[in-house]
Design an enzyme around this catalytic site. Sequence first.
Site, PDB file in Angstrom:
ATOM      1  N   ARG A  45       0.829  -1.198   0.000  1.00 32.55           N
ATOM      2  CA  ARG A  45       0.000   0.000   0.000  1.00 32.55           C
ATOM      3  C   ARG A  45       0.864   1.250   0.000  1.00 32.55           C
ATOM      4  NH1 ARG A  45       2.531   2.027   3.453  1.00 32.55           N
ATOM      5  NH2 ARG A  45       2.479   1.669   5.684  1.00 32.55           N
ATOM      6  N   HIS A  52       1.738   7.843  11.017  1.00 34.95           N
ATOM      7  CA  HIS A  52       2.004   7.629  12.448  1.00 34.95           C
ATOM      8  C   HIS A  52       0.834   8.103  13.307  1.00 34.95           C
ATOM      9  CE1 HIS A  52       6.095   6.064  12.430  1.00 34.95           C
ATOM     10  NE2 HIS A  52       6.350   6.871  11.420  1.00 34.95           N
ATOM     11  N   ASP A  54      -2.264   5.984  13.027  1.00 39.92           N
ATOM     12  CA  ASP A  54      -3.189   4.841  13.172  1.00 39.92           C
ATOM     13  C   ASP A  54      -3.109   4.288  14.594  1.00 39.92           C
ATOM     14  OD1 ASP A  54      -0.614   3.770  12.684  1.00 39.92           O
ATOM     15  OD2 ASP A  54      -1.337   2.135  11.412  1.00 39.92           O
ATOM     16  N   GLY A 151       8.449   1.289   3.466  1.00 36.45           N
ATOM     17  CA  GLY A 151       7.230   2.022   3.814  1.00 36.45           C
ATOM     18  C   GLY A 151       6.054   1.706   2.914  1.00 36.45           C
ATOM     19  N   SER A 153       4.731  -1.392   2.961  1.00 34.10           N
ATOM     20  CA  SER A 153       3.997  -2.450   3.641  1.00 34.10           C
ATOM     21  C   SER A 153       4.279  -3.865   3.138  1.00 34.10           C
ATOM     22  CB  SER A 153       2.512  -2.129   3.469  1.00 34.10           C
ATOM     23  OG  SER A 153       1.798  -2.664   4.485  1.00 34.10           O
ATOM     24  N   SER A 154       5.538  -4.121   2.774  1.00 28.38           N
ATOM     25  CA  SER A 154       5.891  -5.486   2.337  1.00 28.38           C
ATOM     26  C   SER A 154       5.720  -6.467   3.481  1.00 28.38           C
ATOM     27  CB  SER A 154       7.324  -5.524   1.816  1.00 28.38           C
ATOM     28  OG  SER A 154       8.247  -5.330   2.865  1.00 28.38           O
ATOM     29  N   ASP A 198      -1.886  -1.080   7.671  1.00 25.56           N
ATOM     30  CA  ASP A 198      -1.400  -1.868   6.532  1.00 25.56           C
ATOM     31  C   ASP A 198      -2.267  -3.099   6.300  1.00 25.56           C
ATOM     32  OD1 ASP A 198       0.486   0.014   6.942  1.00 25.56           O
ATOM     33  OD2 ASP A 198       2.028  -1.351   7.650  1.00 25.56           O
ATOM     34  N   ASN A 241      14.393  -1.257   8.166  1.00 28.14           N
ATOM     35  CA  ASN A 241      13.614  -2.370   8.730  1.00 28.14           C
ATOM     36  C   ASN A 241      13.128  -1.947  10.113  1.00 28.14           C
ATOM     37  OD1 ASN A 241      13.703  -5.138  10.498  1.00 28.14           O
ATOM     38  ND2 ASN A 241      12.870  -5.421   8.467  1.00 28.14           N
ATOM     39  N   LYS A 242      11.812  -1.776  10.219  1.00 25.10           N
ATOM     40  CA  LYS A 242      11.231  -1.174  11.431  1.00 25.10           C
ATOM     41  C   LYS A 242      11.433  -2.007  12.683  1.00 25.10           C
ATOM     42  CE  LYS A 242       9.153   0.077   8.295  1.00 25.10           C
ATOM     43  NZ  LYS A 242       9.595   0.354   6.934  1.00 25.10           N
TER      44      LYS A 242
HETATM   45  P1  ADP Z   1       7.873  -2.448   5.083  1.00 23.95           P
HETATM   46  O1  ADP Z   1       7.828  -0.986   5.260  1.00 23.95           O
HETATM   47  O2  ADP Z   1       8.158  -2.842   3.672  1.00 23.95           O
HETATM   48  O3  ADP Z   1       6.702  -3.166   5.656  1.00 23.95           O
HETATM   49  P2  ADP Z   1       9.440  -3.653   7.238  1.00 23.95           P
HETATM   50  O4  ADP Z   1      10.725  -3.137   7.759  1.00 23.95           O
HETATM   51  O5  ADP Z   1       8.287  -3.609   8.169  1.00 23.95           O
HETATM   52  O6  ADP Z   1       9.171  -2.882   5.882  1.00 23.95           O
HETATM   53  O7  ADP Z   1       9.628  -5.170   6.762  1.00 23.95           O
HETATM   54  C1  ADP Z   1      10.533  -5.531   5.740  1.00 23.95           C
HETATM   55  C2  ADP Z   1      10.920  -6.985   5.907  1.00 23.95           C
HETATM   56  O8  ADP Z   1       9.856  -7.860   5.418  1.00 23.95           O
HETATM   57  C3  ADP Z   1      12.127  -7.382   5.068  1.00 23.95           C
HETATM   58  O9  ADP Z   1      13.331  -7.043   5.731  1.00 23.95           O
HETATM   59  C4  ADP Z   1      11.936  -8.911   4.975  1.00 23.95           C
HETATM   60  O10 ADP Z   1      12.347  -9.555   6.146  1.00 23.95           O
HETATM   61  C5  ADP Z   1      10.418  -9.035   4.867  1.00 23.95           C
HETATM   62  N1  ADP Z   1      10.023  -9.117   3.439  1.00 23.95           N
HETATM   63  C6  ADP Z   1       9.475  -8.163   2.669  1.00 23.95           C
HETATM   64  N2  ADP Z   1       9.255  -8.601   1.404  1.00 23.95           N
HETATM   65  C7  ADP Z   1       9.669  -9.886   1.380  1.00 23.95           C
HETATM   66  C8  ADP Z   1       9.724 -10.905   0.359  1.00 23.95           C
HETATM   67  N3  ADP Z   1       9.316 -10.685  -0.885  1.00 23.95           N
HETATM   68  N4  ADP Z   1      10.214 -12.116   0.704  1.00 23.95           N
HETATM   69  C9  ADP Z   1      10.646 -12.336   1.961  1.00 23.95           C
HETATM   70  N5  ADP Z   1      10.621 -11.440   2.957  1.00 23.95           N
HETATM   71  C10 ADP Z   1      10.152 -10.221   2.669  1.00 23.95           C
HETATM   72  P1  NG1 Z   2       5.367   0.510   7.356  1.00 21.19           P
HETATM   73  O1  NG1 Z   2       6.133   1.650   6.962  1.00 21.19           O
HETATM   74  O2  NG1 Z   2       4.735  -0.207   6.193  1.00 21.19           O
HETATM   75  O3  NG1 Z   2       6.144  -0.439   8.228  1.00 21.19           O
HETATM   76  C1  NG1 Z   2       4.248   1.349   9.672  1.00 21.19           C
HETATM   77  C2  NG1 Z   2       3.131   0.660  10.463  1.00 21.19           C
HETATM   78  C3  NG1 Z   2       1.761   1.314  10.209  1.00 21.19           C
HETATM   79  C4  NG1 Z   2       1.814   2.823  10.405  1.00 21.19           C
HETATM   80  C5  NG1 Z   2       2.985   3.396   9.579  1.00 21.19           C
HETATM   81  C6  NG1 Z   2       3.181   4.872   9.804  1.00 21.19           C
HETATM   82  C7  NG1 Z   2       3.384  -1.725  10.896  1.00 21.19           C
HETATM   83  C8  NG1 Z   2       3.214  -3.105  10.374  1.00 21.19           C
HETATM   84  N1  NG1 Z   2       3.046  -0.735  10.082  1.00 21.19           N
HETATM   85  O4  NG1 Z   2       4.121   1.052   8.284  1.00 21.19           O
HETATM   86  O5  NG1 Z   2       0.799   0.742  11.079  1.00 21.19           O
HETATM   87  O6  NG1 Z   2       1.921   3.183  11.750  1.00 21.19           O
HETATM   88  O7  NG1 Z   2       4.218   2.753   9.901  1.00 21.19           O
HETATM   89  O8  NG1 Z   2       2.032   5.584   9.470  1.00 21.19           O
HETATM   90  O9  NG1 Z   2       3.819  -1.545  12.013  1.00 21.19           O
END
Ligand code: ADP
Ligand code: NG1
Length: 488
Positions: A45, A52, A54, A151, A153-154, A198, A241-242
Amino acid sequence: MSANGNTDTVPIRTIPSTDRIENLTRRFHDEFGSKPSFYVRVPGRVNLIGEHIDYCGYPVLPMALEQDILVAACLTSDSKLYLRNINSKYNNFDVEITKFADMDIQPDSNGKPFWYNYVLCGLKGALEYLNNDFKNGLKLLVDGNIPPASGLSSSSALVSAACLAFLYAQNATLNKIEIATLCAKSERYIGTQGGGMDQAIAFLAEKYSAQYITWQPLNATAVALPEEASFVVAHSLAEANKAATNDYNRRVIECRLAAKVLIKASGGLVNQKIVTLSHAQKILNKTLVEMIDLVNEYLPKEMYTKPEVCNKLDITENEMDTLYLTPNTRHLKEFKLKQRALHVFSEALRVEDFRKACTQSTSNGSNGHINGSNGVTVKSDSEFVDKILLTLGELMSSSHESLQTLYECSHENLDRLVDISKKMNVHCRLTGAGWGGCVVALCPKDKVDEYIQMLTDEFYVKHCEIEKSKASVYVFATTPNCGALIYI
Ligand code: ADP
Ligand code: NG1
């Protein structure tokens, strides 16, 4: 079909015949020696505005992307998970499902989650829902094309795809609201206290419209975007990576502490341990503007030490550790309460203004193209449209400034993208959690090609020294897509 579709179950569709599905099916066969029996697809998404907030209980306005996590799945007669990924950088992982059901999901020795931890989060949530009563194990092959840690939402798409696949395999039927809520809870096993945006958009998204998402109870309402607006996503080339740092949880905690302090200082009463800033607003019966005044009155300092916060809340430091802080924020000694609360209340106001401007643009009767509530965009006269686009753009720019200065979650590359965009009068803001990742820009449709070209030259080629031909991976225009699907 329910009135707005939110309480329908996840749609089941016929498997599309695309190269991607064909390739995934072939790889699945090579890996497991059989064909997948079903597939699930969960989109990433882009959040247009409402960052920040939700987890503070305020509405947000995201839309689903075309990019997704696509998973091929097949049941097994044992009780194991066999996990593979198309991308070889993500290693194979097999586990007895009953083994991790009651265990904590642990990161690596540097505190960074393994990729499969996100899948385990989804399964753990599904197992809780099923009271650990499941019949089959699962073979899963994951193919994701959402830029990770950006960011978009993978991680939530991966958690949600795993949860959905496992529940579908066990014949459990949850509606979209129920599964979005379950997946939001599941992802918190990774260690971050996410708000649920997300997972909500992953399931409640609709093609052609963004969604205005509200909480308690969770609901999504379609918001038509002006037809003349295009939303462009541009990657800053910095990943964040959050769950590997405490930046995110620190902000969540600061907001919760600010909420408690505001209630207490204003003489309000509250029994719950955790209150959000929107709870505080409700309890104190104030407008958002009045809440901003309260912050300036009761939280005037730039920084509060732990003893100062404890003193304001009339609790001991031990109580603060156990009642409010998470494992990765327990060592913190100072908190920024004023800045975080000011961002949240002003961002919540911007979401309302953004939604209002979208509604005006799509209900403008000047040339007779009126929009209903079906999320279809409409045409309107050009002066009026320019005004609406400017309003939306300025709200996005203010959002970025607030995230940069008050919330301190930007990154120099994100700020550079914002500055470069200004050269073409394009407004943009960081999207998602920040500290890296992407910006989302509002660009008039007829300027999109020129804008992407300009970012390519000025940011990707000149600043990041990337070959021009490779930049297209990092910057793209996007339109609202549909939510999660099951293919059989
Ligand atoms: P995002 O903002 O994309 O949600 P996060 O930091 O919350 O970022 O999560 C990213 C992590 O999700 C990656 O470091 C990895 O561990 C996992 N991830 C994302 N896409 C994939 C994928 N296609 N295959 C395996 N793991 C993935
Ligand atoms: P991303 O950037 O996709 O990790 C995170 C939070 C959301 C929201 C946004 C900031 C998770 C899984 N997602 O999104 O709930 O707080 O940051 O608006 O923690």
